[in-house]
Motif scaffolding. Sequence first.
Motif, mmCIF file in Angstrom:
data_model
loop_
_atom_site.group_PDB
_atom_site.id
_atom_site.type_symbol
_atom_site.label_atom_id
_atom_site.label_comp_id
_atom_site.label_asym_id
_atom_site.label_seq_id
_atom_site.Cartn_x
_atom_site.Cartn_y
_atom_site.Cartn_z
ATOM 1 N N ALA A 74 0.821 -1.204 0.000
ATOM 2 C CA ALA A 74 0.000 0.000 0.000
ATOM 3 C C ALA A 74 0.857 1.257 0.000
ATOM 4 C CB ALA A 74 -0.927 -0.006 1.220
ATOM 5 N N SER A 75 1.928 1.258 0.798
ATOM 6 C CA SER A 75 2.791 2.443 0.896
ATOM 7 C C SER A 75 3.478 2.744 -0.423
ATOM 8 C CB SER A 75 3.837 2.227 1.997
ATOM 9 O OG SER A 75 3.229 2.054 3.250
ATOM 10 N N LEU A 76 4.058 1.723 -1.044
ATOM 11 C CA LEU A 76 4.788 1.942 -2.292
ATOM 12 C C LEU A 76 3.851 2.384 -3.419
ATOM 13 C CD1 LEU A 76 7.309 -1.052 -2.279
ATOM 14 C CD2 LEU A 76 7.794 1.360 -1.838
ATOM 15 N N ALA A 77 2.658 1.802 -3.477
ATOM 16 C CA ALA A 77 1.725 2.165 -4.546
ATOM 17 C C ALA A 77 1.247 3.605 -4.394
ATOM 18 C CB ALA A 77 0.535 1.205 -4.544
ATOM 19 N N VAL A 78 0.893 3.993 -3.168
ATOM 20 C CA VAL A 78 0.449 5.374 -2.957
ATOM 21 C C VAL A 78 1.594 6.343 -3.194
ATOM 22 C CG1 VAL A 78 -0.412 7.010 -1.234
ATOM 23 C CG2 VAL A 78 -1.396 4.718 -1.365
ATOM 24 N N ALA A 79 2.788 5.995 -2.706
ATOM 25 C CA ALA A 79 3.944 6.867 -2.938
ATOM 26 C C ALA A 79 4.235 7.008 -4.428
ATOM 27 C CB ALA A 79 5.174 6.312 -2.210
ATOM 28 N N GLY A 80 4.106 5.923 -5.181
ATOM 29 C CA GLY A 80 4.321 5.998 -6.622
ATOM 30 C C GLY A 80 3.297 6.880 -7.312
ATOM 31 N N GLY A 81 2.028 6.741 -6.912
ATOM 32 C CA GLY A 81 0.993 7.593 -7.489
ATOM 33 C C GLY A 81 1.218 9.065 -7.171
ATOM 34 N N LEU A 82 1.648 9.346 -5.953
ATOM 35 C CA LEU A 82 1.937 10.735 -5.571
ATOM 36 C C LEU A 82 3.127 11.277 -6.368
ATOM 37 C CD1 LEU A 82 1.542 10.646 -1.679
ATOM 38 C CD2 LEU A 82 -0.094 11.481 -3.374
ATOM 39 N N ALA A 92 7.565 8.053 -13.177
ATOM 40 C CA ALA A 92 8.147 8.332 -11.864
ATOM 41 C C ALA A 92 7.787 7.217 -10.884
ATOM 42 C CB ALA A 92 7.653 9.673 -11.340
ATOM 43 N N SER A 93 8.671 6.992 -9.927
ATOM 44 C CA SER A 93 8.460 5.995 -8.884
ATOM 45 C C SER A 93 9.089 6.527 -7.606
ATOM 46 C CB SER A 93 9.073 4.657 -9.285
ATOM 47 O OG SER A 93 10.480 4.740 -9.303
ATOM 48 N N PRO A 94 8.814 5.909 -6.449
ATOM 49 C CA PRO A 94 9.399 6.397 -5.200
ATOM 50 C C PRO A 94 10.921 6.441 -5.214
ATOM 51 C CG PRO A 94 7.631 4.867 -4.739
ATOM 52 C CD PRO A 94 7.840 4.830 -6.210
ATOM 53 N N GLY A 95 11.556 5.559 -5.994
ATOM 54 C CA GLY A 95 13.018 5.564 -6.070
ATOM 55 C C GLY A 95 13.588 6.846 -6.636
ATOM 56 N N LEU A 241 5.595 20.457 -1.144
ATOM 57 C CA LEU A 241 6.363 20.081 0.043
ATOM 58 C C LEU A 241 5.619 19.030 0.864
ATOM 59 C CD1 LEU A 241 8.707 20.414 2.014
ATOM 60 C CD2 LEU A 241 7.480 22.359 3.019
ATOM 61 N N LEU A 242 4.328 19.230 1.082
ATOM 62 C CA LEU A 242 3.541 18.271 1.861
ATOM 63 C C LEU A 242 3.448 16.927 1.155
ATOM 64 C CD1 LEU A 242 0.637 20.606 3.066
ATOM 65 C CD2 LEU A 242 2.550 19.719 4.422
ATOM 66 N N LEU A 243 3.273 16.950 -0.156
ATOM 67 C CA LEU A 243 3.242 15.694 -0.914
ATOM 68 C C LEU A 243 4.576 14.974 -0.838
ATOM 69 C CD1 LEU A 243 1.305 16.856 -4.109
ATOM 70 C CD2 LEU A 243 0.477 15.286 -2.341
ATOM 71 N N SER A 244 5.665 15.733 -0.894
ATOM 72 C CA SER A 244 6.995 15.122 -0.798
ATOM 73 C C SER A 244 7.212 14.472 0.566
ATOM 74 C CB SER A 244 8.075 16.179 -1.062
ATOM 75 O OG SER A 244 7.939 16.730 -2.360
ATOM 76 N N VAL A 245 6.715 15.136 1.617
ATOM 77 C CA VAL A 245 6.826 14.557 2.964
ATOM 78 C C VAL A 245 6.056 13.237 3.027
ATOM 79 C CG1 VAL A 245 6.193 14.869 5.392
ATOM 80 C CG2 VAL A 245 7.222 16.756 4.110
ATOM 81 N N CYS A 246 4.870 13.197 2.427
ATOM 82 C CA CYS A 246 4.088 11.957 2.409
ATOM 83 C C CYS A 246 4.833 10.852 1.668
ATOM 84 C CB CYS A 246 2.722 12.201 1.754
ATOM 85 S SG CYS A 246 1.596 13.214 2.721
ATOM 86 N N VAL A 247 5.432 11.188 0.524
ATOM 87 C CA VAL A 247 6.187 10.195 -0.245
ATOM 88 C C VAL A 247 7.350 9.655 0.572
ATOM 89 C CG1 VAL A 247 7.667 9.856 -2.258
ATOM 90 C CG2 VAL A 247 5.527 11.116 -2.493
ATOM 91 N N ILE A 248 8.073 10.539 1.240
ATOM 92 C CA ILE A 248 9.237 10.112 2.022
ATOM 93 C C ILE A 248 8.803 9.230 3.191
ATOM 94 C CG2 ILE A 248 11.095 10.942 3.524
ATOM 95 C CD1 ILE A 248 11.257 13.411 1.663
ATOM 96 N N LEU A 249 7.720 9.600 3.866
ATOM 97 C CA LEU A 249 7.222 8.772 4.968
ATOM 98 C C LEU A 249 6.828 7.384 4.480
ATOM 99 C CD1 LEU A 249 4.991 11.278 6.991
ATOM 100 C CD2 LEU A 249 7.079 10.157 7.789
ATOM 101 N N LEU A 250 6.074 7.336 3.388
ATOM 102 C CA LEU A 250 5.564 6.060 2.895
ATOM 103 C C LEU A 250 6.678 5.187 2.317
ATOM 104 C CD1 LEU A 250 2.298 7.355 1.180
ATOM 105 C CD2 LEU A 250 2.429 5.931 3.230
ATOM 106 N N ALA A 251 7.412 5.744 1.362
ATOM 107 C CA ALA A 251 8.437 4.947 0.692
ATOM 108 C C ALA A 251 9.611 4.652 1.618
ATOM 109 C CB ALA A 251 8.921 5.674 -0.571
#
Length: 336
Positions: A74-82, A92-95, A241-251
């Motif tokens: 769930a975390s990787l998929a949401v982070a990828g979508g963000l 784009a992907s969390p990497g 910035l907020l979206l980036s924080v979410c990506v970093i937390l999740l991924a």
Amino acid sequence: MKAAFIPSSPAALLAIASVVTILCGMIALTVGQEPISLQEVWRALTQPDPHNMDHAVVQTSRLARVVVAVLVGASLAVAGGLMQALTLNPLASPGLFGINAGAMFAVVLIAPVIGAVSFSHFMLLAFVGAGATGALVYAVGMRGPARSDQARLVLAGAAISSLLFSFTQAALVINQDGLDSILFWLAGSTAGRGMNEVRLAWAPIVLGLLGSAALARHLNILVAGEAIARGLGQNVGRLRLLLSVCVILLAGTAVSLAGTVGFVGLVVPHIVRRLFPNDFRWLLPGYALFGALLLLLADLLGRIVLPPEEIPVGAMTALIGAPYFIYLTRRSGQHA
């Protein structure tokens, strides 16, 4: 275009995906070196007997493995979508934030120095490395007058990731003892994790999921274009910035928990966008459910394809995701 058997209602589709995910999780609890019946698994979950060995196996090992697969998927998929929405880049992907590179670099460089001995120690090191690298990529990519240029973020992520991968390889040449640690992360696995690790991971993952859900309406405006978003009163810089924080937390948490698991954050958003309305209030829960389902299936297949050996879940997601992504690429090329 949807197949005829796929429900048109996004709520119905989410409900079906939830049921299938639960069923896959229950089946995964029965699979292992010693099979356990579904009835016994149910009793282990509802009426555990501390003197029953099967119940102990379900409670201490298999349940944690299923929970890890759900959380990481769930975390990787949401982070990828963000990430794809944040950069307006479907590849784009969390990497891209240097998450994987930062986690591996921290484990290889710092673990031998401080003598990290437990998996919880490795998790904390990996999360710190992933978070610090993600923050660095964001700072470099968004610095300067061209803050709206998503290409800056892509280039910053690629450059810093390559640099850290090079440093990691150099560290491994110098310190061969760190090789086991890096192979551990490169393979990507849900095995060997317990509820202690789940307790460490759930809070940042839940925070990232709730944060992204709270930003869903604003995200719908952002993907329409920066000019439109600013015209509607959106603070684009703060939103990114907020979206980036979410990506970093999740991924970052996902990588610290399961290592490098590829293609989930890249492929799942493409699948979900073909099934759901173009509204992040539906897309985000779709990303989470289908990501969890994909990782559960990959982990389950990895355990039953070559018994008694197990194929790492990172390899299975690549085997599942790569052909589908090639299919998507060829299909988009034909319609170009």
